[in-house]
Design a protein around this motif. Structure first.
Motif, PDB file in Angstrom:
ATOM      1  N   LEU A 199      -5.042  -9.048  12.674  1.00  0.00           N
ATOM      2  CA  LEU A 199      -3.678  -8.667  12.340  1.00  0.00           C
ATOM      3  C   LEU A 199      -3.226  -9.311  11.027  1.00  0.00           C
ATOM      4  CD1 LEU A 199      -0.949  -8.274  14.973  1.00  0.00           C
ATOM      5  CD2 LEU A 199      -0.386  -9.192  12.757  1.00  0.00           C
ATOM      6  N   VAL A 200      -3.493 -10.595  10.868  1.00  0.00           N
ATOM      7  CA  VAL A 200      -3.106 -11.296   9.646  1.00  0.00           C
ATOM      8  C   VAL A 200      -3.869 -10.732   8.443  1.00  0.00           C
ATOM      9  CG1 VAL A 200      -3.110 -13.539   8.466  1.00  0.00           C
ATOM     10  CG2 VAL A 200      -2.351 -13.379  10.843  1.00  0.00           C
ATOM     11  N   LYS A 201      -5.146 -10.469   8.621  1.00  0.00           N
ATOM     12  CA  LYS A 201      -5.955  -9.884   7.545  1.00  0.00           C
ATOM     13  C   LYS A 201      -5.432  -8.496   7.178  1.00  0.00           C
ATOM     14  CE  LYS A 201     -10.624  -8.536   6.350  1.00  0.00           C
ATOM     15  NZ  LYS A 201     -11.937  -8.170   6.822  1.00  0.00           N
ATOM     16  N   PHE A 202      -5.103  -7.690   8.177  1.00  0.00           N
ATOM     17  CA  PHE A 202      -4.578  -6.348   7.965  1.00  0.00           C
ATOM     18  C   PHE A 202      -3.299  -6.401   7.128  1.00  0.00           C
ATOM     19  CE2 PHE A 202      -1.730  -2.919   9.261  1.00  0.00           C
ATOM     20  CZ  PHE A 202      -2.541  -1.801   9.121  1.00  0.00           C
ATOM     21  N   MET A 203      -2.382  -7.300   7.499  1.00  0.00           N
ATOM     22  CA  MET A 203      -1.119  -7.404   6.763  1.00  0.00           C
ATOM     23  C   MET A 203      -1.357  -7.852   5.323  1.00  0.00           C
ATOM     24  SD  MET A 203       1.708  -8.663   9.506  1.00  0.00           S
ATOM     25  CE  MET A 203       0.892 -10.171   9.984  1.00  0.00           C
ATOM     26  N   ALA A 204      -2.304  -8.761   5.125  1.00  0.00           N
ATOM     27  CA  ALA A 204      -2.585  -9.264   3.773  1.00  0.00           C
ATOM     28  C   ALA A 204      -3.248  -8.205   2.905  1.00  0.00           C
ATOM     29  CB  ALA A 204      -3.471 -10.509   3.856  1.00  0.00           C
ATOM     30  N   PRO A 253       0.148  -4.796   0.775  1.00  0.00           N
ATOM     31  CA  PRO A 253       0.389  -4.580  -0.651  1.00  0.00           C
ATOM     32  C   PRO A 253       0.069  -3.158  -1.125  1.00  0.00           C
ATOM     33  CG  PRO A 253      -0.770  -6.640  -0.304  1.00  0.00           C
ATOM     34  CD  PRO A 253      -0.748  -5.916   1.016  1.00  0.00           C
ATOM     35  N   LYS A 254      -0.724  -2.420  -0.360  1.00  0.00           N
ATOM     36  CA  LYS A 254      -1.045  -1.039  -0.748  1.00  0.00           C
ATOM     37  C   LYS A 254       0.156  -0.121  -0.539  1.00  0.00           C
ATOM     38  CE  LYS A 254      -5.930  -1.408   0.481  1.00  0.00           C
ATOM     39  NZ  LYS A 254      -6.977  -0.918   1.385  1.00  0.00           N
ATOM     40  N   TYR A 255       1.060  -0.508   0.373  1.00  0.00           N
ATOM     41  CA  TYR A 255       2.174   0.362   0.742  1.00  0.00           C
ATOM     42  C   TYR A 255       3.536  -0.186   0.336  1.00  0.00           C
ATOM     43  CZ  TYR A 255      -1.477   2.563   3.432  1.00  0.00           C
ATOM     44  OH  TYR A 255      -2.633   3.185   3.788  1.00  0.00           O
ATOM     45  N   PHE A 256       3.595  -1.492   0.080  1.00  0.00           N
ATOM     46  CA  PHE A 256       4.876  -2.126  -0.241  1.00  0.00           C
ATOM     47  C   PHE A 256       4.725  -3.044  -1.434  1.00  0.00           C
ATOM     48  CE2 PHE A 256       4.758  -1.607   4.405  1.00  0.00           C
ATOM     49  CZ  PHE A 256       5.867  -0.816   4.590  1.00  0.00           C
ATOM     50  N   ASP A 257       5.766  -3.138  -2.230  1.00  0.00           N
ATOM     51  CA  ASP A 257       5.832  -4.140  -3.288  1.00  0.00           C
ATOM     52  C   ASP A 257       6.366  -5.398  -2.617  1.00  0.00           C
ATOM     53  OD1 ASP A 257       6.300  -5.823  -5.395  1.00  0.00           O
ATOM     54  OD2 ASP A 257       7.580  -4.419  -6.503  1.00  0.00           O
ATOM     55  N   LEU A 258       5.461  -6.252  -2.168  1.00  0.00           N
ATOM     56  CA  LEU A 258       5.841  -7.402  -1.362  1.00  0.00           C
ATOM     57  C   LEU A 258       6.745  -8.379  -2.105  1.00  0.00           C
ATOM     58  CD1 LEU A 258       2.508  -8.031   0.544  1.00  0.00           C
ATOM     59  CD2 LEU A 258       4.497  -6.717   1.269  1.00  0.00           C
TER      60      LEU A 258
END
Length: 84
Positions: A52-57, A61-66
């Motif tokens: 889950l943590v890896k997925f979010m990292a 960034p591919k979908y949101f300007d973090l």
């Protein structure tokens, strides 16, 4: 888990996520944590805290300007082990 413990866990996790503290996120998530991703997104949902943590990292960034993403938690309601 008692109500205040549950509330603190969620607040601590949100703080770790907001600051990008992957180690703290891993420590706070259950090892069997799962994320449910809408089928329409076309991504395979991660399983386990590390996944889950890896997925979010990697996917976030591919979908949101973090750098511009901000979440303001206005209210947390907790009852036992349920927190919303």
């Amino acid at each position: 888990m008692q109500t205040e413990e549950s509330r603190k866990l969620v607040i601590d996790y949100l703080a770790a996520q907001s600051s990008g503290d992957r180690e703290k996120m891993l420590a706070l998530l259950d090892p069997d944590a799962e994320m449910y991703v809408p089928v329409s997104v076309g991504l395979h949902p991660p399983k386990g805290a590390a996944g889950l943590v890896k997925f979010m990292a990697e996917e976030g960034p591919k979908y949101f300007d973090l750098s511009t993403l901000k979440a303001d938690v206005l209210k947390i309601v907790a009852d036992g082990d349920t927190v919303v």
